[in-house]
Design an enzyme around this catalytic site. Structure first.
Site, short mmCIF file in Angstrom:
data_model
loop_
_atom_site.label_atom_id
_atom_site.label_comp_id
_atom_site.label_asym_id
_atom_site.label_seq_id
_atom_site.Cartn_x
_atom_site.Cartn_y
_atom_site.Cartn_z
NE ARG A 47 36.43 36.96 5.01
CZ ARG A 47 36.91 36.05 5.87
NH1 ARG A 47 36.63 36.13 7.15
NH2 ARG A 47 37.67 35.06 5.43
CE1 TYR A 99 15.96 52.46 1.68
CE2 TYR A 99 16.76 50.35 2.42
CZ TYR A 99 16.64 51.30 1.44
OH TYR A 99 17.20 51.08 0.21
CG ASP A 171 18.37 54.30 8.87
OD1 ASP A 171 19.17 55.20 8.55
OD2 ASP A 171 17.91 53.46 8.07
CE LYS A 196 20.75 55.37 -0.09
NZ LYS A 196 19.77 54.92 0.88
C1 LIG Z 1 19.48 53.70 1.41
C2 LIG Z 1 19.05 53.52 2.79
C3 LIG Z 1 19.39 52.37 3.51
C4 LIG Z 1 20.14 51.22 2.88
O1 LIG Z 1 21.42 51.58 2.44
P1 LIG Z 1 22.13 50.76 1.23
O2 LIG Z 1 23.50 51.33 1.15
O3 LIG Z 1 21.29 51.00 0.01
O4 LIG Z 1 22.13 49.33 1.61
C5 LIG Z 1 18.97 52.29 4.83
N1 LIG Z 1 18.27 53.27 5.41
C6 LIG Z 1 17.92 54.38 4.76
C7 LIG Z 1 17.13 55.43 5.45
C8 LIG Z 1 18.29 54.55 3.42
O5 LIG Z 1 17.94 55.66 2.77
#
Ligand SMILES: *Cc1c(COP(=O)(O)O)cnc(C)c1O
Length: 372
Positions: A47, A99, A171, A196
């Protein structure tokens, strides 16, 4: 060194024990330590950190041009860890179309942590200046944004945040480090949903924070992971690391395909508007040209009519799959308002596409037949 070279090699030194080129996946949860807890290999308990995770963090820091990176079990866990570094009484200024998960986090959790949050349209820099409060400690942008593909001026926002004594977080999930380098534009931290494009094959969930400096916020975000426990598993660390090796090539093809699809959609009589920063008609096109080296694989468009016409398109696609998420090799389409649920602010006639690595001609043909 150029990004292509860094992405192939960072965190990829051969295994010192065996010479293996593919990095080992160290599944061990615990590491031998000295009689008084000395850590000769730098690890103690999973962890707190583990070798495969460390490789990924080194690679991400190198790719983003940051001093340090931390990876988490999801993009949301990464974002939550960063927000949890703020003290009670702080205020966060969010972009208005971040998001949806972060909007929900603000509503459901930040208030409980006694952190105030508000949102402004960050394309309007005066609105950002007006939105700053004495307690503002963080400005949080997303560019391009999900799902409206808004592009905001990251260098200008970084300056506003800095002048206000606040940190600036971006982000960068849609743009990836291939197309946009927020740290070089003045951001303190860039967040990615590694789920992603970084993973890139729709088979791993993860999140990352990359820090311009190994700052106090880095130490705190590391402590959050250690104590709240949102760690990335060794196997998932390995999958994301593997994804990084082909990231540059993939993002180039995603971007070329998305531009071709965006142009075809913009010329279609059943389409009201296409949101893609690579189109000259996009309100953020000039900023995108300045701060991005390409426009990415995500786009959204509004179908003439309303919800029913948009949903009908989803029911007719053959190559696109109706699914949420993005950044994988296969093209996806979704009626975003349905995916986001009752708190959604997304227009009902909007469809969001993650453009995959198929041939653009096939994707365009598929959308044409679905639009009728
Ligand atoms: C998918 C996404 C997130 C969150 O990511 P997870 O792995 O689903 O928790 C945050 N910001 C953007 C722009 C995203 O497309």
């Amino acid at each position: 060194m150029k990004l292509e070279t860094i992405a192939v090699h960072a965190g990829g030194e051969p295994d010192p024990a065996t010479g293996a080129l593919a990095p080992p996946i160290h599944l061990s949860t615990t590491f031998e330590h000295g009689p008084a807890g000395e850590q000769p290999h730098g690890y103690m308990y999973i962890r707190e950190g583990s070798p495969t995770e460390t490789r990924l963090e080194e690679a991400l820091a190198a790719i983003e041009g940051g001093e340090a990176a931390l990876v988490y079990s999801s993009g949301m866990a990464a974002g939550a860890a960063y927000l949890a570094t703020l003290p009670a009484g702080a205020h966060v200024l969010f972009a208005d179309d971040i998001y949806y998960g972060f909007r929900q986090m603000a509503a459901d959790f930040l208030t409980r942590w006694s952190i105030a949050a508000s949102a402004v349209d960050m394309a309007d820099l005066d609105a950002v200046r007006r939105g700053i409060r004495r307690e503002t400690q963080l400005v949080w942008a997303e560019s391009p944004s999900n799902p409206l593909m808004k592009v905001v001026d990251l260098a200008a926002l970084a300056k506003i945040a800095k002048d206000a004594g606040a940190r600036f977080a971006v982000d960068g999930t849609f743009a990836t480090p291939v197309l946009q380098r927020p740290l070089s534009l003045g951001a303190d931290v860039v967040m990615h949903a590694a789920t992603k494009y970084l993973g890139g094959h729709s088979d791993v969930q993860g999140g990352a924070l990359v820090f311009a400096r190994r700052s106090d916020a880095f130490e705190k975000a590391q402590h959050v992971r250690h104590i709240l426990g949102g760690v990335l598993s060794p196997f998932n660390s390995w999958l994301v690391l593997r994804g990084l090796r082909s990231l540059v090539c993939r993002v180039e093809r995603h971007s070329a395909n998305a531009l071709a699809v965006a142009r075809a959609l913009a010329a279609h009589s059943a389409v009201e508007v296409v949101h893609y920063p690579g189109l000259a008609s996009h309100p953020g096109h000039e900023i995108a040209k300045r701060q991005m080296s390409g426009f990415g694989g995500m786009l959204s468009f509004r179908v003439k009519g309303g919800r029913d016409q948009a949903v009908a398109v989803c029911s007719k696609v053959r190559i696109f799959t109706t699914a949420t998420s993005l950044g994988g090799t296969e093209s996806l389409i979704e009626h975003r308002a349905s995916s986001e649920g009752p708190t959604s602010q997304t227009p009902q006639n909007l469809l969001r596409c993650s453009i995959g690595l198929e041939h653009a001609d096939d994707l365009i043909e598929d959308l044409r037949q679905a639009l009728g």
